[in-house]
Design a protein around this motif. Sequence first.
Motif, short mmCIF file in Angstrom:
data_model
loop_
_atom_site.label_atom_id
_atom_site.label_comp_id
_atom_site.label_asym_id
_atom_site.label_seq_id
_atom_site.Cartn_x
_atom_site.Cartn_y
_atom_site.Cartn_z
N ASP A 253 -2.49 -2.18 -10.50
CA ASP A 253 -3.37 -2.38 -9.35
C ASP A 253 -4.12 -3.71 -9.45
N LEU A 254 -4.75 -3.91 -10.62
CA LEU A 254 -5.65 -5.06 -10.77
C LEU A 254 -4.93 -6.40 -10.79
N PHE A 255 -3.80 -6.45 -11.50
CA PHE A 255 -3.17 -7.76 -11.73
C PHE A 255 -1.94 -8.00 -10.87
N ASP A 256 -1.42 -6.95 -10.23
CA ASP A 256 -0.23 -7.16 -9.40
C ASP A 256 -0.49 -6.88 -7.92
N ASN B 16 2.92 -9.56 -8.23
CA ASN B 16 1.98 -10.62 -7.85
C ASN B 16 2.70 -11.97 -7.72
N LEU B 17 3.53 -12.29 -8.71
CA LEU B 17 4.10 -13.65 -8.74
C LEU B 17 5.37 -13.79 -7.90
N THR B 18 5.79 -12.69 -7.28
CA THR B 18 6.90 -12.76 -6.31
C THR B 18 6.31 -12.71 -4.91
N PHE B 19 5.47 -11.70 -4.67
CA PHE B 19 4.95 -11.51 -3.31
C PHE B 19 3.80 -12.46 -2.97
N GLY B 20 3.06 -12.90 -4.00
CA GLY B 20 1.96 -13.87 -3.76
C GLY B 20 2.51 -15.15 -3.13
N PRO B 21 3.46 -15.83 -3.80
CA PRO B 21 4.05 -17.04 -3.18
C PRO B 21 4.75 -16.73 -1.85
N LEU B 22 5.29 -15.50 -1.74
CA LEU B 22 5.95 -15.15 -0.47
C LEU B 22 4.95 -15.18 0.69
N VAL B 23 3.73 -14.70 0.44
CA VAL B 23 2.69 -14.74 1.49
C VAL B 23 2.51 -16.19 1.96
N SER B 24 2.39 -17.13 1.00
CA SER B 24 2.17 -18.54 1.37
C SER B 24 3.38 -19.11 2.11
N ILE C 68 0.85 -1.20 0.00
CA ILE C 68 0.00 0.00 0.00
C ILE C 68 0.89 1.25 0.00
N LYS C 69 1.92 1.22 0.86
CA LYS C 69 2.80 2.39 1.00
C LYS C 69 3.50 2.72 -0.33
N TYR C 70 3.95 1.70 -1.03
CA TYR C 70 4.74 1.93 -2.25
C TYR C 70 3.89 1.81 -3.52
N ARG C 71 2.58 1.90 -3.37
CA ARG C 71 1.71 1.68 -4.54
C ARG C 71 2.11 2.56 -5.73
N GLU C 72 2.28 3.86 -5.48
CA GLU C 72 2.60 4.75 -6.60
C GLU C 72 3.97 4.44 -7.18
N ALA C 73 4.91 4.12 -6.31
CA ALA C 73 6.26 3.78 -6.79
C ALA C 73 6.20 2.53 -7.67
N PHE C 74 5.33 1.58 -7.30
CA PHE C 74 5.17 0.38 -8.14
C PHE C 74 4.55 0.75 -9.49
#
Length: 480
Positions: free
Chosen positions: A83-86, A142-150, A61-67
């Motif tokens: 926003d939608l896909f990542d 998405n595909l880096t941080f998504g698996p990181l959550v799990s 959330i904090k780095y949303r604009e930087a992303f």
Amino acid sequence: MYVMCFFLNKRSTMNEVITPVLNNIFTDIQRIFDEQRANQFIISTAKERKAKIKKLHNAIIKYREAFHEAMYADFKKPAIETDLFDLFPVTSEAKHTGNHVEQWMRPKKVKTPTALLGTNSQVKYEPKGVVLIISPWNVPINLTFGPLVSALAAGNRVMIKPSEMTPNTSRLMSQVIKEIFEEEEVAIFEGGIDVATALLKLPFNHIFFTGSPNIGKIVMRAAAENLASVTLELGGKCPTIIDETANLNEAASRVVWAKYSNSGQTCIAPDYLLVHEKQKNRLLNLLELKIKELYGSTENDRQTGDSLGRIVNHKHFLRIKYLFDDAISKGAKIVCGGHFDEADNYIEPTVLTNITDEMELMHEEIFGPLLPVCTYSKTERAIQVINSKPEPLALYIFSKQSKNTTLIVENTRAGGTCINDCTIHYSNPNLPFGGTNNSGIGKAHGIYGFEAFSNQRALLKQNSPYGTSQLLAPPYNDRI
Ligand code: NAD
């Protein structure tokens, strides 16, 4: 590069400068791996895991604009698509996992068979240990941080190698990880094949790889050396069937958005259409209409508008251009689109018809904004076409007839299927996400992701002084 050249003295060459930098990475990889392994049995509580996931959620959330800026710099990805896909898929995965991790971690009691009377048993979910995540460029956050959550939910120590193809996004992800985690919990290494190869030599407890089937095979071979378990989230050609009863207006709208968002660089985008011959002409008209509605009514509007990103790099631009040229040279006809701007890595949303099996684009994953439309007259023929190719990551069916959808589902195999829509199965955290065979091994998301990163330990306790096992012990002759 400029900074590096600035520090070069006259006698140094670029190789002399780069080699120590790489050597440092390789030393760091080994050192951090050793540290993570040394700490792997400090098992975190549910509260600690939730806190780690929350930190990641808040950083996004904090780095949303930087992303947004990083993704735009990498391939002009529209902010809304970032926003939608990542970002949104990661924040929702983080919320869902945060809400359930305590329950998922709880040991599950299982029944005891009569032969083991006096014992009780449970399945204990423990971390696999030190795990590696290697991610691609197309939806990199998405595909880096998504698996990181799990991986964090399951209590692992994690090492990450993001893609070198989206350097601005990888650099920002690296900064975020370094800001919120100690390297002995989560460490990230930017770089290309050399860094991935160095990481793959280490005896990880699990490797979670997202990328192409060819590199998936390299990863699986490397994992075999250490007998590491793998989750392989791969790609392939996702077919879409539009039958004689389908609502064409709905089908065209949904296919166009799923196909051309991220400029077709989506693993679960419809790769090719199989449309019933009676519906073909109307569908082609509607596809063209929807492309104009979504992306602009003229060629210039579409290229200068802010809804279409670019192809990630020149190499991929040339790969897609080759697929297009090959199809045209073998008789494909352009329904709409067909404009390529090499200087801008831009390819217009394109629909092609008159497709034959000789064309390369019917064999290779397109991963770009070209949509071949093939026809069929009998559902069995459409099934035959799908089954002549490796198992897809996703298969879509547009139909009002459950007889047809059942026939197709029961006679094909795919990682996931949507009926009367495309790609949105990805967004239900209660569904497993992943492929089958050529499109992948293992599943991600929600509890399936947690299980992928967990060792399910069988735990049996003998409570009786007269354990049944003793009744079976020798000497055997006495019992005959
Ligand atoms: P890729 O396989 O080229 O690269 C993926 C990762 O592997 C990158 O980090 C890259 O640096 C690394 N890599 C490249 N060569 C390597 C080697 N020789 N040894 C070890 N690591 C190596 O894939 P890509 O081009 O980044 O992504 C596109 C592919 O990924 C498509 O096939 C797409 O369908 C697939 N994909 C699948 C999913 C899914 O969830 N199933 C999601 C997104 C993309």
